[in-house]
Design a protein around this motif. Structure first.
Motif, short mmCIF file in Angstrom:
data_model
loop_
_atom_site.label_atom_id
_atom_site.label_comp_id
_atom_site.label_asym_id
_atom_site.label_seq_id
_atom_site.Cartn_x
_atom_site.Cartn_y
_atom_site.Cartn_z
N CYS A 144 0.83 -1.21 0.00
CA CYS A 144 0.00 0.00 0.00
C CYS A 144 0.86 1.26 0.00
O CYS A 144 0.54 2.25 -0.66
CB CYS A 144 -0.94 0.00 1.22
N GLY A 145 1.98 1.21 0.74
CA GLY A 145 2.88 2.35 0.76
C GLY A 145 3.51 2.61 -0.61
O GLY A 145 3.58 3.74 -1.08
N GLY A 146 3.97 1.53 -1.25
CA GLY A 146 4.55 1.66 -2.59
C GLY A 146 3.53 2.10 -3.61
O GLY A 146 3.82 2.92 -4.49
N LEU A 147 2.31 1.59 -3.49
CA LEU A 147 1.24 1.98 -4.41
C LEU A 147 0.88 3.45 -4.23
O LEU A 147 0.63 4.17 -5.21
CB LEU A 147 0.00 1.10 -4.19
N GLY A 148 0.89 3.90 -2.98
CA GLY A 148 0.61 5.32 -2.71
C GLY A 148 1.68 6.22 -3.32
O GLY A 148 1.37 7.28 -3.88
N ALA A 149 2.95 5.79 -3.22
CA ALA A 149 4.04 6.58 -3.80
C ALA A 149 3.92 6.61 -5.33
O ALA A 149 4.15 7.65 -5.96
CB ALA A 149 5.38 5.98 -3.39
N LEU A 150 3.55 5.46 -5.92
CA LEU A 150 3.37 5.40 -7.38
C LEU A 150 2.23 6.32 -7.82
O LEU A 150 2.34 7.05 -8.81
CB LEU A 150 3.08 3.96 -7.81
N ALA A 151 1.12 6.30 -7.07
CA ALA A 151 -0.02 7.15 -7.40
C ALA A 151 0.36 8.63 -7.31
O ALA A 151 -0.08 9.44 -8.13
CB ALA A 151 -1.18 6.85 -6.46
N LYS A 152 1.21 8.96 -6.34
CA LYS A 152 1.65 10.36 -6.20
C LYS A 152 2.52 10.78 -7.39
O LYS A 152 2.39 11.88 -7.91
CB LYS A 152 2.42 10.53 -4.90
N VAL A 153 3.40 9.87 -7.82
CA VAL A 153 4.27 10.18 -8.97
C VAL A 153 3.44 10.35 -10.24
O VAL A 153 3.68 11.25 -11.05
CB VAL A 153 5.31 9.06 -9.16
N LEU A 154 2.42 9.49 -10.40
CA LEU A 154 1.58 9.54 -11.60
C LEU A 154 0.45 10.55 -11.48
O LEU A 154 -0.33 10.71 -12.42
CB LEU A 154 0.99 8.15 -11.88
N ASN A 155 0.37 11.20 -10.32
CA ASN A 155 -0.68 12.20 -10.08
C ASN A 155 -2.07 11.58 -10.19
O ASN A 155 -2.97 12.13 -10.83
CB ASN A 155 -0.55 13.37 -11.06
N ILE A 156 -2.25 10.42 -9.54
CA ILE A 156 -3.53 9.72 -9.53
C ILE A 156 -4.21 9.97 -8.19
O ILE A 156 -3.57 9.92 -7.14
CB ILE A 156 -3.33 8.21 -9.74
N ALA A 157 -5.50 10.23 -8.21
CA ALA A 157 -6.25 10.46 -6.98
C ALA A 157 -6.26 9.19 -6.13
O ALA A 157 -6.31 8.07 -6.64
CB ALA A 157 -7.68 10.89 -7.30
N THR A 158 -6.19 9.36 -4.81
CA THR A 158 -6.21 8.22 -3.91
C THR A 158 -7.60 7.61 -3.85
O THR A 158 -8.60 8.26 -4.14
CB THR A 158 -5.78 8.65 -2.49
N HIS A 159 -7.64 6.35 -3.46
CA HIS A 159 -8.91 5.63 -3.34
C HIS A 159 -8.76 4.59 -2.23
O HIS A 159 -7.68 4.02 -2.06
CB HIS A 159 -9.26 4.95 -4.67
N PRO A 160 -9.82 4.35 -1.47
CA PRO A 160 -9.71 3.39 -0.36
C PRO A 160 -9.42 1.96 -0.80
O PRO A 160 -8.90 1.16 -0.03
CB PRO A 160 -11.07 3.48 0.34
N ASP A 161 -9.78 1.62 -2.04
CA ASP A 161 -9.55 0.27 -2.54
C ASP A 161 -8.24 0.25 -3.35
O ASP A 161 -8.16 0.87 -4.41
CB ASP A 161 -10.71 -0.16 -3.43
N PRO A 162 -7.20 -0.45 -2.89
CA PRO A 162 -5.92 -0.48 -3.60
C PRO A 162 -6.05 -1.03 -5.02
O PRO A 162 -5.30 -0.64 -5.92
CB PRO A 162 -5.04 -1.39 -2.73
#
Length: 262
Positions: A144-162
């Protein structure tokens, strides 16, 4: 009172829920009504007799039944700390179930959405769909931490479902890093590089001469920047006109509304 907006409201509308504007998720009566309706009409995970606890219990007893229900659906979220995210997840689950039901009646839906006429993975079996098929634990903290960092790099909105975030990242990467996308980006960069080439501008071309060489050079720079901004503005105006023509051109008649337009 929770005001339904954006995707939350659209999911309720797609599912056909009777109230799509305002739902008080702090009110157990309204929350219970929504959950029971989703289970009865869309999800149908429990057998009819097994739904009695969701229907009849009230207060803390119903909260425990609600927790057990989410656990039975393998919801990865904690209802005690974030009930809104749990409801979002439950609505998405119901939408997937609704799609499966309609796809069984109309197999062409599966071809159009997935590009294949073969069977689709069951939404009621999360382990057979998405990242779980690769034996990835989407609840793992490191993941989840790595996915959050990837989403931040790609400028993707966060979502409760990974799984949703991972799917969004996949789509974005495929669109931006495909051979065609990279080729187009290179062509755009080359055009920009050519457009940024240095150009010598004489005083006569600018239409003025102050007599001060330093002031003249500064004025030339300001004028060129202004012309560049005007060119960008014109390009955006042209794009807007094209988009507007796509909306207004070739109107379709909606006989139910009794008017012309989309």
């Amino acid at each position: 009172m929770f005001v339904c907006r954006g995707m939350f409201r659209r999911k309720l509308k797609v599912l056909g829920y009777h109230t799509i504007d305002r739902i008080d998720l702090e009110n157990l009566v309204e929350l219970k009504s929504l959950v029971v309706w989703l289970e009865d009409q869309k999800i149908r995970h429990y057998k009819i007799e097994e739904r009695e606890n969701l229907r009849s219990k009230t207060g803390d007893g119903w909260k425990e039944s609600y927790k057990s229900y989410l656990a039975a659906l393998e919801c990865p979220l904690n209802v005690s700390t974030d009930n809104l995210s749990c409801i979002e997840w439950l609505l998405e689950f119901a939408v997937r179930c609704e799609f499966e039901d309609r796809a069984e009646e109309n197999p062409s839906l599966k071809c159009g959405l997935l590009g294949t006429a073969g069977p689709i993975a069951s939404a009621k079996s999360p382990t057979s769909n998405g990242p779980s098929a690769l034996d990835i634990d989407v609840t793992n903290q490191d993941f989840c931490g790595g996915l959050g960092a990837l989403a931040k790099v790609l400028n993707i909105a966060t979502h409760p479902d990974p799984v949703v975030v991972l799917e969004a990242a996949r789509v974005l990467i495929e669109e931006r890093l495909s051979d065609e996308a990279l080729k187009k980006a290179k062509e755009t960069a080359d055009k920009k590089a050519k457009g940024d080439a240095k150009v010598q501008v004489t005083a006569d071309e600018c239409g003025f001469n102050s007599g001060d060489p330093v002031l003249d050079e500064a004025a030339k720079v300001l004028r060129l920047l202004h012309l560049s901004e005007l060119r960008d503005l014109q390009t955006k105006i042209n794009e807007f006109i094209v988009a507007l023509q796509q909306v207004t051109a070739n109107p379709k008649t909606d006989q139910q509304l009794g008017m012309v337009g989309r």
